[in-house]
Design an enzyme around this catalytic site. Sequence first.
Site, PDB file in Angstrom:
ATOM      1  N   ASP A  79       0.857  -1.177   0.000  1.00 36.83           N
ATOM      2  CA  ASP A  79       0.000   0.000   0.000  1.00 36.83           C
ATOM      3  C   ASP A  79       0.899   1.234   0.000  1.00 36.83           C
ATOM      4  O   ASP A  79       2.126   1.125  -0.130  1.00 36.83           O
ATOM      5  CB  ASP A  79      -0.995  -0.032   1.165  1.00 36.83           C
ATOM      6  CG  ASP A  79      -0.380   0.239   2.522  1.00 36.83           C
ATOM      7  OD1 ASP A  79       0.856   0.380   2.638  1.00 36.83           O
ATOM      8  OD2 ASP A  79      -1.143   0.299   3.504  1.00 36.83           O
ATOM      9  N   HIS A  80       0.308   2.400   0.158  1.00 42.66           N
ATOM     10  CA  HIS A  80       1.071   3.647   0.134  1.00 42.66           C
ATOM     11  C   HIS A  80       2.107   3.731   1.248  1.00 42.66           C
ATOM     12  O   HIS A  80       3.128   4.385   1.094  1.00 42.66           O
ATOM     13  CB  HIS A  80       0.112   4.848   0.232  1.00 42.66           C
ATOM     14  CG  HIS A  80      -0.742   4.818   1.452  1.00 42.66           C
ATOM     15  ND1 HIS A  80      -1.860   4.002   1.538  1.00 42.66           N
ATOM     16  CD2 HIS A  80      -0.644   5.450   2.638  1.00 42.66           C
ATOM     17  CE1 HIS A  80      -2.413   4.158   2.729  1.00 42.66           C
ATOM     18  NE2 HIS A  80      -1.692   5.038   3.420  1.00 42.66           N
ATOM     19  N   CYS A 138       3.212  -2.923   4.076  1.00 46.07           N
ATOM     20  CA  CYS A 138       2.404  -1.758   4.419  1.00 46.07           C
ATOM     21  C   CYS A 138       3.175  -0.984   5.477  1.00 46.07           C
ATOM     22  O   CYS A 138       4.371  -1.207   5.650  1.00 46.07           O
ATOM     23  CB  CYS A 138       0.993  -2.138   4.863  1.00 46.07           C
ATOM     24  SG  CYS A 138       0.823  -3.014   6.423  1.00 46.07           S
ATOM     25  N   GLY A 139       2.530  -0.082   6.167  1.00 46.16           N
ATOM     26  CA  GLY A 139       3.237   0.696   7.172  1.00 46.16           C
ATOM     27  C   GLY A 139       3.810  -0.161   8.280  1.00 46.16           C
ATOM     28  O   GLY A 139       4.955   0.016   8.696  1.00 46.16           O
ATOM     29  N   THR A 140       3.011  -1.113   8.765  1.00 47.76           N
ATOM     30  CA  THR A 140       3.445  -1.998   9.855  1.00 47.76           C
ATOM     31  C   THR A 140       3.629  -3.437   9.427  1.00 47.76           C
ATOM     32  O   THR A 140       4.271  -4.211  10.127  1.00 47.76           O
ATOM     33  CB  THR A 140       2.421  -1.997  11.004  1.00 47.76           C
ATOM     34  OG1 THR A 140       1.184  -2.544  10.512  1.00 47.76           O
ATOM     35  CG2 THR A 140       2.212  -0.603  11.572  1.00 47.76           C
ATOM     36  N   GLY A 141       3.022  -3.836   8.337  1.00 50.09           N
ATOM     37  CA  GLY A 141       3.017  -5.235   7.914  1.00 50.09           C
ATOM     38  C   GLY A 141       1.884  -6.029   8.538  1.00 50.09           C
ATOM     39  O   GLY A 141       1.644  -7.170   8.157  1.00 50.09           O
ATOM     40  N   ILE A 142       1.177  -5.421   9.468  1.00 47.05           N
ATOM     41  CA  ILE A 142       0.134  -6.134  10.203  1.00 47.05           C
ATOM     42  C   ILE A 142      -1.158  -6.230   9.393  1.00 47.05           C
ATOM     43  O   ILE A 142      -1.660  -7.327   9.124  1.00 47.05           O
ATOM     44  CB  ILE A 142      -0.126  -5.469  11.569  1.00 47.05           C
ATOM     45  CG1 ILE A 142       1.123  -5.527  12.439  1.00 47.05           C
ATOM     46  CG2 ILE A 142      -1.310  -6.149  12.279  1.00 47.05           C
ATOM     47  CD1 ILE A 142       1.054  -4.656  13.689  1.00 47.05           C
ATOM     48  N   GLY A 143      -1.705  -5.102   9.002  1.00 53.43           N
ATOM     49  CA  GLY A 143      -2.991  -5.103   8.304  1.00 53.43           C
ATOM     50  C   GLY A 143      -2.968  -5.888   7.014  1.00 53.43           C
ATOM     51  O   GLY A 143      -3.874  -6.684   6.733  1.00 53.43           O
ATOM     52  N   HIS A 147       9.613 -23.847   9.482  1.00 60.92           N
ATOM     53  CA  HIS A 147       8.631 -24.473  10.380  1.00 60.92           C
ATOM     54  C   HIS A 147       7.185 -24.294   9.931  1.00 60.92           C
ATOM     55  O   HIS A 147       6.357 -25.162  10.202  1.00 60.92           O
ATOM     56  CB  HIS A 147       8.757 -23.907  11.796  1.00 60.92           C
ATOM     57  CG  HIS A 147      10.078 -24.192  12.415  1.00 60.92           C
ATOM     58  ND1 HIS A 147      10.335 -23.917  13.738  1.00 60.92           N
ATOM     59  CD2 HIS A 147      11.224 -24.718  11.928  1.00 60.92           C
ATOM     60  CE1 HIS A 147      11.575 -24.265  14.033  1.00 60.92           C
ATOM     61  NE2 HIS A 147      12.134 -24.748  12.939  1.00 60.92           N
ATOM     62  N   ARG A 183       8.033 -33.157  11.212  1.00 64.57           N
ATOM     63  CA  ARG A 183       6.997 -32.869  12.214  1.00 64.57           C
ATOM     64  C   ARG A 183       6.284 -31.551  11.927  1.00 64.57           C
ATOM     65  O   ARG A 183       5.132 -31.353  12.299  1.00 64.57           O
ATOM     66  CB  ARG A 183       7.604 -32.857  13.616  1.00 64.57           C
ATOM     67  CG  ARG A 183       8.517 -31.690  13.911  1.00 64.57           C
ATOM     68  CD  ARG A 183       9.095 -31.772  15.333  1.00 64.57           C
ATOM     69  NE  ARG A 183       9.832 -30.596  15.696  1.00 64.57           N
ATOM     70  CZ  ARG A 183      11.112 -30.380  15.468  1.00 64.57           C
ATOM     71  NH1 ARG A 183      11.827 -31.296  14.840  1.00 64.57           N
ATOM     72  NH2 ARG A 183      11.694 -29.263  15.858  1.00 64.57           N
ATOM     73  N   HIS A 184       6.973 -30.642  11.208  1.00 63.20           N
ATOM     74  CA  HIS A 184       6.368 -29.357  10.877  1.00 63.20           C
ATOM     75  C   HIS A 184       5.251 -29.521   9.840  1.00 63.20           C
ATOM     76  O   HIS A 184       4.283 -28.764   9.857  1.00 63.20           O
ATOM     77  CB  HIS A 184       7.423 -28.379  10.379  1.00 63.20           C
ATOM     78  CG  HIS A 184       8.515 -28.159  11.377  1.00 63.20           C
ATOM     79  ND1 HIS A 184       8.297 -27.548  12.588  1.00 63.20           N
ATOM     80  CD2 HIS A 184       9.823 -28.485  11.346  1.00 63.20           C
ATOM     81  CE1 HIS A 184       9.431 -27.497  13.265  1.00 63.20           C
ATOM     82  NE2 HIS A 184      10.376 -28.075  12.535  1.00 63.20           N
TER      83      HIS A 184
END
Length: 145
Positions: A8-9, A65-70, A98, A132-133
């Site tokens: 995004d911007h 994005c700004g935080t990578g979260i959204g 993993h 196992r992963h």
Amino acid sequence: MKIALGADHGGVHLKETIKTFLTEQGFEVTDFGTHSEESVDYPDIAEPVAKAVAAGEYDRGILICGTGIGIGIAANKVKGIRAALCHDCFSAKASREHNDANILTMGERVIGPGLALSIVDIWVHTEFSGGRHARRVAKITNLEV
């Protein structure tokens, strides 16, 4: 390896840095936008990238994005996507080994370009460990509706 790239911007400058870095390393990169600082909604970028990765059109995706979260939350709504927010090299490596993460998310307002490129380099060159992963990733897949 084919990589879908989007931002995004709030992540457009870091996206451009990553695109140059990956292209110079010989990766096939498709830029899903955005291409300016004009405000856009991150789900509108995350959706086409995530759907293209989930459909197998791309091996992996990277979203900024700004935080990578959204943008990561939005991407994870697409069936088959395991987007991982990574702001350090250990998490980048572990997300691939993993969790078989198929989308990397980062925040341009959180980390600088030097660290971001180190994370990308590790992430694109790390393979899934399986074993196992694989059982655990299958359980994640079974949670999808």
